[in-house]
Scaffold this active site. Structure first.
Site, PDB file in Angstrom:
ATOM      1  CG  HIS A  54      -0.509   0.445   2.478  1.00  0.00           C
ATOM      2  ND1 HIS A  54      -0.107  -0.792   3.462  1.00  0.00           N
ATOM      3  CD2 HIS A  54      -0.320   1.530   3.033  1.00  0.00           C
ATOM      4  CE1 HIS A  54       0.080   0.041   4.409  1.00  0.00           C
ATOM      5  NE2 HIS A  54       0.343   1.464   4.313  1.00  0.00           N
ATOM      6  CG  ASP A  73      -2.700 -11.375  -1.237  1.00  0.00           C
ATOM      7  OD1 ASP A  73      -2.060 -12.156  -0.430  1.00  0.00           O
ATOM      8  OD2 ASP A  73      -3.784 -11.405  -1.682  1.00  0.00           O
ATOM      9  CB  SER A  79       3.011   1.482   6.308  1.00  0.00           C
ATOM     10  OG  SER A  79       1.575   1.652   6.788  1.00  0.00           O
ATOM     11  N   GLY A  80       4.904  -0.606   6.089  1.00  0.00           N
ATOM     12  CA  GLY A  80       6.197  -1.223   5.533  1.00  0.00           C
ATOM     13  C   GLY A  80       7.325  -1.463   6.219  1.00  0.00           C
TER      14      GLY A  80
HETATM   15  N1  ARG Z   1      -1.509   2.231   7.446  1.00  0.00           N
HETATM   16  C1  ARG Z   1      -0.373   3.009   7.931  1.00  0.00           C
HETATM   17  C2  ARG Z   1       0.807   3.507   7.269  1.00  0.00           C
HETATM   18  O1  ARG Z   1       0.603   3.805   6.005  1.00  0.00           O
HETATM   19  C3  ARG Z   1       0.120   2.113   9.180  1.00  0.00           C
HETATM   20  C4  ARG Z   1      -0.975   1.548  10.204  1.00  0.00           C
HETATM   21  C5  ARG Z   1      -0.418   1.050  11.212  1.00  0.00           C
HETATM   22  N2  ARG Z   1      -1.516   1.256  12.261  1.00  0.00           N
HETATM   23  C6  ARG Z   1      -1.262   0.825  13.599  1.00  0.00           C
HETATM   24  N3  ARG Z   1      -2.460   1.235  14.360  1.00  0.00           N
HETATM   25  N4  ARG Z   1      -0.729  -0.185  13.992  1.00  0.00           N
HETATM   26  O2  ARG Z   1       1.634   3.897   7.889  1.00  0.00           O
END
Ligand code: ARG
Length: 444
Positions: free
Chosen positions: A253, A297, A394-395
């Site tokens: 993403h 995925d 993320s990642g």
């Molecule tokens: N989707 C978020 C990002 O793009 C990460 C989210 C993780 N959230 C959590 N509450 N653990 O950075």
């Protein structure tokens, strides 16, 4: 008596000489003054002279220490050894296998012993087994020897080291033999040697940590050396993990809005501004079944345009086998430059937080994520909330320490509702579930 006469004559001369001096002296100074000068120094003069002597001695000692100690630099030599009594076993090529770790230790101990009782014991630092390979005479090992000495000693030390290795390994007592098909010792440059020494996976923070980690904590430089930052126009967007010198593992993403590799850069080191290393991105491979803005995925591999040179602060994390299982309640760490709280500020220095793995059953409870957690996800955090990853993490990696302090990548920061909210723990892409996919794309 002639003797008396001579004495008389002599005394006459002395008087005469004394007289001449006496006559000269008043021009220069009074006799009394001179006597006082030579026989009694003033206390401040004694103090001054002593200080000067002490200072001169200190400078001499300082220079000696500097030239003997600080002028010394690190030098690496590579050597190949033979072990005719040991048969090759494929496990010698498996990273961190017990048989490999034990034999490495045994070889290093033997080399330590040889150098510690040799004339080079002040210069020898350590031995490091790089790899094993099969050979028709049993097993062979490549080793790197680390020495410390002043550069003008290089030739002598190399010759001595060669002799020491040769003399000690030709005796029939040792299980190690010198590999006569290759030159004994060859010098390796420092950066190349550091790369080789840091090429094994998963060496990071010592676990368990000295102090308990409660909320997000600033990470120290060599604690999470596989952590990368994926950036566009110099702005951090996502975390990623170094899984080889050229490949990063991250979340799909991260590329929802921009898939062009030319727009991306990767940086390494704990600070975003003034990173240790930067690399351009050559290609981005997103999982074929990933659909933007969905959670399934959520995995991608990123190829760097040029490989990184491994160092103490930049090296890869271990990937677990597909069969590796993480039990609920296991203590794991998540790291990143994500927001310090939902809609909160972003830090410049990498943060770490310890969380606990939660079973999918718990996370799928109606009041938690009500069935949204699939088999390709790991849930980690606390139902009570507080400690969690957040926007911008993320990642990034979710890692677990296995025996001997080796860190394995088990999850990729993927999604969650809010950050650190009650009954809303973090969700991570389950690395073991995608182990074969990673192998098929990056060949790791
Ligand atoms: N989707 C978020 C990002 O793009 C990460 C989210 C993780 N959230 C959590 N509450 N653990 O950075």
């Amino acid at each position: 008596m002639p003797g008396d006469l001579r004495e008389q004559d002599l005394s006459k001369h002395m008087v005469k000489d004394y007289d001449t001096e006496e006559k000269k002296r008043p021009i220069l100074e009074k006799p009394g003054t001179l006597q006082r000068r030579t026989h009694s120094l003033k206390p401040w003069m004694i103090f001054l002279i002593t200080t000067a002597i002490v200072l001169a001695l200190a400078i001499i000692v300082g220079l000696l220490v500097y030239f003997l100690e600080y002028e010394q630099t690190i030098h690496y030599y590579q050597a190949s050894l033979q072990m005719p009594s040991i048969d090759y076993n494929p496990d010698f090529s498996v990273e961190h296998s017990k048989i490999k770790t034990d034999l490495k230790q045994k070889i290093n101990n033997e080399i330590d012993k040889i150098f510690q009782r040799s004339s080079l014991h002040h210069h020898y630092i350590q031995s490091h087994v790089v790899n094993f390979r099969p050979n028709n005479h049993g097993l062979k090992a490549n080793i790197l020897l680390r020495f410390k000495f002043t550069s003008n000693n290089a030739n002598t030390i190399k010759r001595q080291a060669n002799e020491i290795v040769h003399n000690n390994l030709k005796s029939s007592e040792s299980f190690l033999k010198i590999d006569t098909s290759l030159p004994y010792l060859t010098e390796v440059n420092g950066t190349q040697a550091e790369h080789v020494l840091n090429s094994c996976c998963g060496l990071g923070m010592e676990y368990p940590p000295m102090e308990r980690v409660t909320h997000g904590q600033i990470a120290s430089q060599a604690a999470w050396p596989w952590q990368a930052s994926l950036q566009m126009d110099g702005t951090h967007f996502c975390g990623a993990s170094l899984i080889s010198a050229t490949w990063l593992l991250t979340a799909a993403h991260c590329f929802d809005n921009q898939k062009n590799p030319k727009m991306w850069m990767a940086s390494f080191g704990t600070t975003l501004r003034a990173p240790l290393v930067r690399r351009k991105v050559q290609s981005i491979i997103v999982h074929e079944n990933y659909a933007p803005h969905k959670h399934e995925d959520d995995i991608a591999v990123v190829k760097l345009a040029t490989p990184v040179l491994f160092s103490e602060n930049v090296h890869r994390v271990c990937l677990p086998n597909a069969t590796f299982e993480v039990l609920p309640k296991s203590k794991v760490f998540v790291t990143g430059w994500g927001a310090l709280k939902a809609s909160g500020p972003f830090p410049n220095t990498l943060r770490q937080v310890e969380v606990e793995v939660l079973s999918s059953d718990v996370c799928n409870r109606v009041y938690v994520y009500g069935g949204a957690v699939s088999s390709g996800m790991i849930c980690a955090g606390f139902l009570a909330g507080e400690r969690d990853a957040c926007e911008g993490d993320s990642g990034g990696p979710l890692v677990i320490a296995q025996d001997q302090n080796i860190w394995y990548l088990i999850g990729i920061v993927s999604w969650g509702i809010g950050c650190g909210k009650e009954n809303k723990p973090g969700l991570y892409t389950k690395v073991t579930h995608y182990r074969d996919w990673i192998k098929s794309k990056a060949n790791i």
